[in-house]
Write a protein that holds these residues in place. Structure first.
Motif, PDB file in Angstrom:
ATOM      1  N   GLY A 163      -1.250  -3.780  -5.923  1.00  0.00           N
ATOM      2  CA  GLY A 163      -1.890  -3.633  -4.701  1.00  0.00           C
ATOM      3  C   GLY A 163      -1.622  -2.363  -4.270  1.00  0.00           C
ATOM      4  N   GLY A 164      -0.675  -1.509  -4.959  1.00  0.00           N
ATOM      5  CA  GLY A 164      -0.271  -0.264  -4.527  1.00  0.00           C
ATOM      6  C   GLY A 164      -1.474   0.836  -4.509  1.00  0.00           C
ATOM      7  N   ASP A 165      -2.339   0.908  -5.379  1.00  0.00           N
ATOM      8  CA  ASP A 165      -3.552   1.744  -5.577  1.00  0.00           C
ATOM      9  C   ASP A 165      -4.768   1.113  -5.077  1.00  0.00           C
ATOM     10  OD1 ASP A 165      -3.697   0.147  -7.534  1.00  0.00           O
ATOM     11  OD2 ASP A 165      -3.889   1.487  -9.001  1.00  0.00           O
ATOM     12  N   TRP A 166      -4.548   0.178  -4.246  1.00  0.00           N
ATOM     13  CA  TRP A 166      -5.837  -0.531  -3.773  1.00  0.00           C
ATOM     14  C   TRP A 166      -6.770   0.155  -3.083  1.00  0.00           C
ATOM     15  CZ3 TRP A 166      -8.372  -2.469   0.698  1.00  0.00           C
ATOM     16  CH2 TRP A 166      -9.108  -3.523   0.347  1.00  0.00           C
ATOM     17  N   GLU A 167      -8.206   0.123  -3.188  1.00  0.00           N
ATOM     18  CA  GLU A 167      -9.243   0.790  -2.661  1.00  0.00           C
ATOM     19  C   GLU A 167      -9.960  -0.278  -2.130  1.00  0.00           C
ATOM     20  OE1 GLU A 167     -10.835   4.105  -4.393  1.00  0.00           O
ATOM     21  OE2 GLU A 167      -8.886   4.828  -5.496  1.00  0.00           O
ATOM     22  N   GLY A 168     -10.596  -0.226  -1.000  1.00  0.00           N
ATOM     23  CA  GLY A 168     -11.527  -1.338  -0.452  1.00  0.00           C
ATOM     24  C   GLY A 168     -12.289  -1.019   0.858  1.00  0.00           C
ATOM     25  N   ARG A 169     -12.599  -2.005   1.167  1.00  0.00           N
ATOM     26  CA  ARG A 169     -13.552  -1.533   2.563  1.00  0.00           C
ATOM     27  C   ARG A 169     -12.719  -1.767   3.804  1.00  0.00           C
ATOM     28  NH1 ARG A 169     -18.345  -1.177   4.147  1.00  0.00           N
ATOM     29  NH2 ARG A 169     -19.065  -1.946   6.284  1.00  0.00           N
TER      30      ARG A 169
ATOM     31  N   LEU B  33      -2.638   7.397  15.547  1.00  0.00           N
ATOM     32  CA  LEU B  33      -4.200   7.585  15.308  1.00  0.00           C
ATOM     33  C   LEU B  33      -4.074   9.215  14.712  1.00  0.00           C
ATOM     34  CD1 LEU B  33      -6.740   7.220  15.662  1.00  0.00           C
ATOM     35  CD2 LEU B  33      -6.767   7.970  18.016  1.00  0.00           C
ATOM     36  N   ARG B  34      -3.284   9.966  15.248  1.00  0.00           N
ATOM     37  CA  ARG B  34      -3.579  11.379  14.670  1.00  0.00           C
ATOM     38  C   ARG B  34      -3.056  11.255  13.084  1.00  0.00           C
ATOM     39  NH1 ARG B  34      -1.669  12.484  20.338  1.00  0.00           N
ATOM     40  NH2 ARG B  34       0.403  11.962  19.751  1.00  0.00           N
ATOM     41  N   LYS B  35      -1.987  10.418  12.918  1.00  0.00           N
ATOM     42  CA  LYS B  35      -1.441  10.559  11.533  1.00  0.00           C
ATOM     43  C   LYS B  35      -2.699   9.950  10.558  1.00  0.00           C
ATOM     44  CE  LYS B  35       2.795   9.719  10.622  1.00  0.00           C
ATOM     45  NZ  LYS B  35       4.186   8.779  10.326  1.00  0.00           N
ATOM     46  N   ILE B  36      -3.354   9.014  11.171  1.00  0.00           N
ATOM     47  CA  ILE B  36      -4.424   8.472  10.249  1.00  0.00           C
ATOM     48  C   ILE B  36      -5.354   9.273   9.967  1.00  0.00           C
ATOM     49  CG2 ILE B  36      -6.332   6.712  10.330  1.00  0.00           C
ATOM     50  CD1 ILE B  36      -4.546   4.788  11.833  1.00  0.00           C
ATOM     51  N   ARG B  37      -5.809  10.292  11.165  1.00  0.00           N
ATOM     52  CA  ARG B  37      -6.810  11.139  11.100  1.00  0.00           C
ATOM     53  C   ARG B  37      -6.546  12.161   9.911  1.00  0.00           C
ATOM     54  NH1 ARG B  37     -10.508   8.358  13.140  1.00  0.00           N
ATOM     55  NH2 ARG B  37     -10.737   8.296  15.537  1.00  0.00           N
ATOM     56  N   SER B  38      -5.127  12.407   9.987  1.00  0.00           N
ATOM     57  CA  SER B  38      -4.543  13.556   9.127  1.00  0.00           C
ATOM     58  C   SER B  38      -4.546  13.020   7.593  1.00  0.00           C
ATOM     59  CB  SER B  38      -3.149  14.024   9.431  1.00  0.00           C
ATOM     60  OG  SER B  38      -2.477  14.852   8.303  1.00  0.00           O
ATOM     61  N   MET B  39      -4.206  11.911   7.389  1.00  0.00           N
ATOM     62  CA  MET B  39      -4.120  11.404   6.133  1.00  0.00           C
ATOM     63  C   MET B  39      -4.930  10.628   5.413  1.00  0.00           C
ATOM     64  SD  MET B  39       0.259  10.337   6.328  1.00  0.00           S
ATOM     65  CE  MET B  39       0.213  10.049   4.545  1.00  0.00           C
ATOM     66  N   MET B  40      -5.918   9.911   6.325  1.00  0.00           N
ATOM     67  CA  MET B  40      -7.144   8.938   5.963  1.00  0.00           C
ATOM     68  C   MET B  40      -8.302   9.388   6.434  1.00  0.00           C
ATOM     69  SD  MET B  40      -4.966   5.586   6.683  1.00  0.00           S
ATOM     70  CE  MET B  40      -6.286   4.365   5.922  1.00  0.00           C
TER      71      MET B  40
ATOM     72  N   LEU C 143       0.872  -1.209   0.049  1.00  0.00           N
ATOM     73  CA  LEU C 143       0.151  -0.079   0.000  1.00  0.00           C
ATOM     74  C   LEU C 143       0.706   1.315  -0.123  1.00  0.00           C
ATOM     75  CD1 LEU C 143      -2.809  -1.037   2.674  1.00  0.00           C
ATOM     76  CD2 LEU C 143      -2.868  -0.941   0.170  1.00  0.00           C
ATOM     77  N   GLY C 144       2.058   1.018   0.358  1.00  0.00           N
ATOM     78  CA  GLY C 144       2.956   2.205   0.469  1.00  0.00           C
ATOM     79  C   GLY C 144       3.777   2.506  -0.918  1.00  0.00           C
ATOM     80  N   GLU C 145       3.619   1.341  -1.764  1.00  0.00           N
ATOM     81  CA  GLU C 145       4.421   1.353  -2.931  1.00  0.00           C
ATOM     82  C   GLU C 145       3.987   2.146  -4.190  1.00  0.00           C
ATOM     83  OE1 GLU C 145       5.676  -2.613  -3.241  1.00  0.00           O
ATOM     84  OE2 GLU C 145       6.932  -2.657  -1.278  1.00  0.00           O
ATOM     85  N   GLY C 146       2.749   2.610  -4.110  1.00  0.00           N
ATOM     86  CA  GLY C 146       2.242   3.239  -5.404  1.00  0.00           C
ATOM     87  C   GLY C 146       1.425   2.317  -6.469  1.00  0.00           C
TER      88      GLY C 146
ATOM     89  N   THR D 222       2.288  10.079   0.414  1.00  0.00           N
ATOM     90  CA  THR D 222       2.070  11.859   0.692  1.00  0.00           C
ATOM     91  C   THR D 222       0.510  11.786   1.117  1.00  0.00           C
ATOM     92  OG1 THR D 222       1.657  11.969  -1.604  1.00  0.00           O
ATOM     93  CG2 THR D 222       3.928  12.514  -0.803  1.00  0.00           C
ATOM     94  N   ALA D 223      -0.199  10.810   0.704  1.00  0.00           N
ATOM     95  CA  ALA D 223      -1.530  10.647   1.085  1.00  0.00           C
ATOM     96  C   ALA D 223      -2.108   9.326   1.210  1.00  0.00           C
ATOM     97  CB  ALA D 223      -2.769  11.293  -0.019  1.00  0.00           C
ATOM     98  N   GLY D 224      -2.726   9.158   2.364  1.00  0.00           N
ATOM     99  CA  GLY D 224      -3.012   7.883   2.911  1.00  0.00           C
ATOM    100  C   GLY D 224      -3.961   7.091   1.732  1.00  0.00           C
ATOM    101  N   PRO D 225      -4.125   5.824   1.887  1.00  0.00           N
ATOM    102  CA  PRO D 225      -4.720   4.867   1.112  1.00  0.00           C
ATOM    103  C   PRO D 225      -6.475   5.315   1.448  1.00  0.00           C
ATOM    104  CG  PRO D 225      -3.799   3.593   2.759  1.00  0.00           C
ATOM    105  CD  PRO D 225      -3.228   4.770   2.870  1.00  0.00           C
ATOM    106  N   ARG D 226      -7.322   5.001   0.442  1.00  0.00           N
ATOM    107  CA  ARG D 226      -8.532   5.260   0.576  1.00  0.00           C
ATOM    108  C   ARG D 226      -9.452   3.916   1.119  1.00  0.00           C
ATOM    109  NH1 ARG D 226      -7.233   8.278  -3.759  1.00  0.00           N
ATOM    110  NH2 ARG D 226      -7.772   6.653  -5.240  1.00  0.00           N
TER     111      ARG D 226
END
Length: 602
Positions: free
Chosen positions: A415-421, A458-465, A407-410, A438-442
Motif C-alpha cells: 500500500g505504500g505507493d497506493w493511488e486511489g480515490r 491543511l497548508r501541508k496538504i496543499r503543498s504536498m498534495m 502510505l508513508g512507507e513507500g 518527500t511528496a504526498g500520496p496521489r
C-alpha cells in the motif's frame, strides 16, 4: 468570551440562576442586608469575615491556573451618584458648558465590555475592540440583550433558565441551517450491497494483498456465512461478536452477519482482557465469530465460539439463502466507546442510521463503480463503516491495508505507493504520513475526522498534495456521521476549519446550560436529535446506566430525544458549525477518546 446575552444574567449567584425568579431572590437578599451587619450575604454565613480565609488575588489565581488571560469580557455596573443638576448650575455660573459627561468613558482593552450606569434611567452601552468584533455583531448582541431584559421585566418571577434568548430572525436562521429533509432509501445495508452485486457482479469489490473478490464472490461467501449463523441462533435484534484480523474475510463476515438478520459486535483482541470480558458480558452476543489464530488471544467466556475455518466457505456447493431478514429499524452493529464516565458503553446503530449518512456522503464524494477506497481503519471504529459500506453500496472497491501509515512507507511496503480515490483517516495520522514522505500520496479526496483539524496540516496538504480535495468530517459513534465541510481550494485554514453543515436528514443544535438553543455565534455544547432514531447506548438487559446523556426534548419535534455532545461549538454566519474544544477533560489519541476516570483506573 461573552457572546450570548444571557451570560450577563448568569453572573448572578447560583441560587438566582437555578431556582426562583429575579424578584423573589432580590427581595430575599435585600431583606438579609437590612437585618444583618454583614455588608454582603453569603448563604450559611453571618459575617463577611468568613470570606477572608478564602481571599486570593487575581494575580495568584492567574499564576495557579497557568493561563495567559483570566478574563476577556468585562461587565461593569456603575452605581455611584452623579449630581447632574448641580454640575449644570455650577457650569452656568462659571460661564462654561460641558456636554457628554458620563460616569464611564473611554475604550476598553477587553474584547467586550458591558457597561450599566444607574442614572434616572438605567443606561447600557457595549464597548468593544474593533480588531475582535465587527460592529454589526455587537449590534446584534445589544438587540438580544435588550430583548432579554424586556422579557425579564415583563415577568420578573420567571427563572433565568426559562428566558428565551432567540428572536424571530435567530430562529429563522437556525431553522434554515437545519432544513435538511431529503429522501433516503428505505433499505438495509446488505440489501443495497446485494443490489449492487446484481448490477456489477464481475467488478472487484474487495482486495487484500493478492486476494481479489468480485461482487459475486463476496456476496456468495457472505450468504454462506449467513446461513451458518442462522443455524446457530443469529437473527434480528441479536448480536454476533466479530473478532477477525484485517482481511477480505473480515468484510465478508460483517456482511454475512447483517445478511443473517443480526448485528455485529466488533471485538479487538488487543483490548485488555477486562474490557473484552465486560463487553461480552454486557452485550451478550449469541455467538463469537473468530478464527483459530485469533481465538487464543480472546478471554474465556460463556459465549459460544464459531471458527471461520469450520464453515466450509471455500466450497463450490450452491449458496444457501438466509431465511430471515432485518428491516431498516433493526440493529446493524453495536460499537463500544470509552464512555464519559470511564465505563465503556455500546452505541447501537440501526440500518437506517447507516444508510442515511452513506447515501449523503456518496453524493458528496461522487462515489460510484470503479472508485477505490483505501481500507485503513480498525473495524472497532466507525471509519470502517464509511470505508466498507459506502464503497460496497456504490460499486467501488475496498482495498485493505495494515493501517494508513503504510502510505508513508513507500513502494516497498504493502500500500505504500497506493493511488486511489478516497482515504479517510484522522488528522494526526495523515500528518505523520506526510512527515515521512518527500511528496504526498496521489489521492482524489482525503476525508479527515475524529480529531481537531489544525490549519498547519491543511497548508501541508496543499503543498504536498496539490489538487486533492479535502473534507473535514464530524460525527459521533452514536450516529456515525452528522456533518461535513468541503474546504475551498483558496481556504488557508486561518481562524480554524469549520465542521460544516448537517448532512441530509440530520439536525444539529447548539444549546446553553438550560438546553435552550442559542443564537448563531454563541459558543455552547452541541446536540443532535434522533432523526433517524438511534438506539444510542445499548443494553440487552435493562440497567439504569444504560441511557445515553439526554439533552432533553427535540427542539422542533417534542417527544423525540436529542443526543448531547461534550463538544463546545458555535454556528458561524455562513451556517457552518465551528469546533471550539471540549467541555470536559476527555483526551483523544488517534480519535480514540479516553475519559479521566478510565485513565486513572488504567
Amino acid at each position: 468570551m461573552l457572546q450570548h446575552p444571557l451570560d450577563i444574567l448568569r453572573v448572578l449567584p447560583h441560587d438566582i440562576r437555578d431556582g426562583g425568579g429575579l424578584a423573589e431572590r432580590h427581595a430575599e437578599r435585600h431583606q438579609s442586608v437590612v437585618h444583618t451587619d454583614s455588608p454582603s450575604r453569603v448563604p450559611g454565613s453571618s459575617s463577611a469575615a468568613t470570606l477572608l480565609d478564602h481571599h486570593h488575588s487575581l494575580a495568584d489565581i492567574q499564576q495557579a491556573t497557568g493561563i495567559p488571560t483570566l478574563f476577556d469580557t468585562l461587565v461593569v455596573y456603575e452605581s455611584y451618584p452623579m449630581d447632574q443638576s448641580g454640575l449644570t448650575e455650577a457650569n452656568a455660573q462659571a460661564g462654561i458648558t460641558c456636554t457628554g459627561i458620563r460616569p464611564y468613558a473611554g475604550s476598553t482593552h477587553y474584547p467586550l465590555a458591558v457597561i450599566a450606569v444607574a442614572t434616572g434611567r438605567l443606561q447600557l452601552s457595549l464597548e468593544y475592540r474593533q480588531d475582535v468584533f465587527a460592529r454589526d455583531t455587537v449590534e446584534s448582541m445589544g438587540d438580544r440583550l435588550l430583548r432579554i431584559l424586556r422579557e425579564v421585566l415583563a415577568d420578573p418571577g420567571q427563572r433565568i433558565a426559562a428566558v428565551d434568548p432567540l428572536g424571530p430572525e435567530d430562529r429563522a436562521r437556525i431553522a434554515a441551517f437545519n432544513d435538511t429533509a431529503t429522501e433516503v432509501p428505505d433499505e438495509t445495508v446488505h440489501r443495497l450491497i446485494e443490489r449492487q452485486a446484481a448490477a456489477t457482479p464481475g467488478a472487484i469489490a474487495v482486495r487484500h494483498g493478492d486476494v481479489l473478490w468480485t461482487y459475486r464472490e463476496l456476496n456468495e461467501r457472505a450468504d454462506r456465512m449467513a446461513v451458518e449463523l442462522r443455524r446457530r441462533g443469529a437473527g434480528p435484534e441479536t448480536l454476533v461478536g466479530l473478532a477477525l484480523p484485517r482481511s477480505a474475510d473480515l468484510v465478508a463476515a460483517a456482511l454475512g452477519i447483517l445478511k443473517s438478520g443480526a448485528a455485529y459486535l466488533p471485538i479487538d483482541p488487543k483490548y485488555s482482557s477486562d474490557r473484552l470480558v465486560f463487553m461480552l458480558s454486557d452485550a451478550r452476543p449469541v455467538l463469537l465469530l473468530t478464527d483459530r489464530a485469533t481465538g487464543p488471544a480472546l478471554p474465556a467466556t460463556d459465549v459460544p465460539r464459531l471458527h471461520l475455518e469450520d464453515l466450509g466457505l471455500d466450497t463450490d456447493a450452491p449458496t444457501g439463502v438466509p431465511t430471515a431478514d432485518s428491516g431498516p429499524e433493526n440493529l446493524a452493529y453495536v460499537m463500544y466507546t470509552s464512555g464519559s464516565t470511564g465505563t465503556p458503553k455500546g452505541a447501537a446503530l440501526t440500518h437506517a442510521n447507516i444508510v442515511n449518512p452513506i447515501t449523503r456522503l456518496a453524493g458528496i464524494l461522487g462515489s460510484g463503480p470503479g472508485s477505490r477506497m483505501l481500507g485503513t481503519a480498525s473495524i472497532n471504529f466507525d471509519i470502517s463503516v464509511f470505508e466498507y459500506f459506502l464503497t460496497l453500496t456504490t460499486g467501488g472497491c475496498v482495498e485493505l491495508v495494515r493501517d494508513v501509515l503504510v502510505l508513508g512507507e513507500g513502494g516497498d511496503h504493502e500500500g505504500g505507493d497506493w493511488e486511489g480515490r478516497v482515504v479517510h483517516t484522522v488528522p494526526s495520522a495523515l500528518g505523520e504520513v506526510l512527515d515521512r514522505r518527500t511528496a504526498g500520496p496521489r489521492l482524489d479526496t482525503v476525508v479527515l475526522a475524529g480529531e481537531t483539524f489544525p490549519p498547519e496540516l491543511l497548508r501541508k496538504i496543499r503543498s504536498m498534495m496539490p489538487g486533492t480535495r479535502v473534507i473535514n468530517g464530524y460525527g459521533q459513534t452514536e450516529d456515525f456521521y452528522a456533518m461535513t465541510f468541503t474546504i475551498p481550494d483558496a481556504w488557508d485554514g486561518e481562524g480554524g476549519i469549520p465542521l460544516g453543515e448537517p448532512l441530509g436528514n440530520m439536525r444539529v443544535y447548539v444549546l446553553d446550560g438550560a438546553l435552550n438553543p442559542v443564537p448563531p455565534g454563541a459558543p455552547r455544547t452541541g446536540a443532535r436529535p434522533d432523526r433517524p432514531p438511534a438506539r444510542q447506548h445499548a443494553r440487552l438487559r435493562p440497567r439504569p446506566r444504560a441511557r445515553s446523556r439526554p439533552a432533553g426534548c427535540d427542539v422542533d419535534l417534542p417527544g423525540r430525544r436529542m443526543y448531547r455532545r461534550g463538544d463546545l461549538a458555535r454556528w458561524n454566519a455562513d451556517g457552518q458549525l465551528e469546533y471550539l474544544g471540549r467541555v470536559d477533560s476527555q483526551l483523544k489519541v488517534r480519535a480514540s477518546g479516553s475519559s479521566p476516570p478510565r485513565s486513572k483506573r488504567s
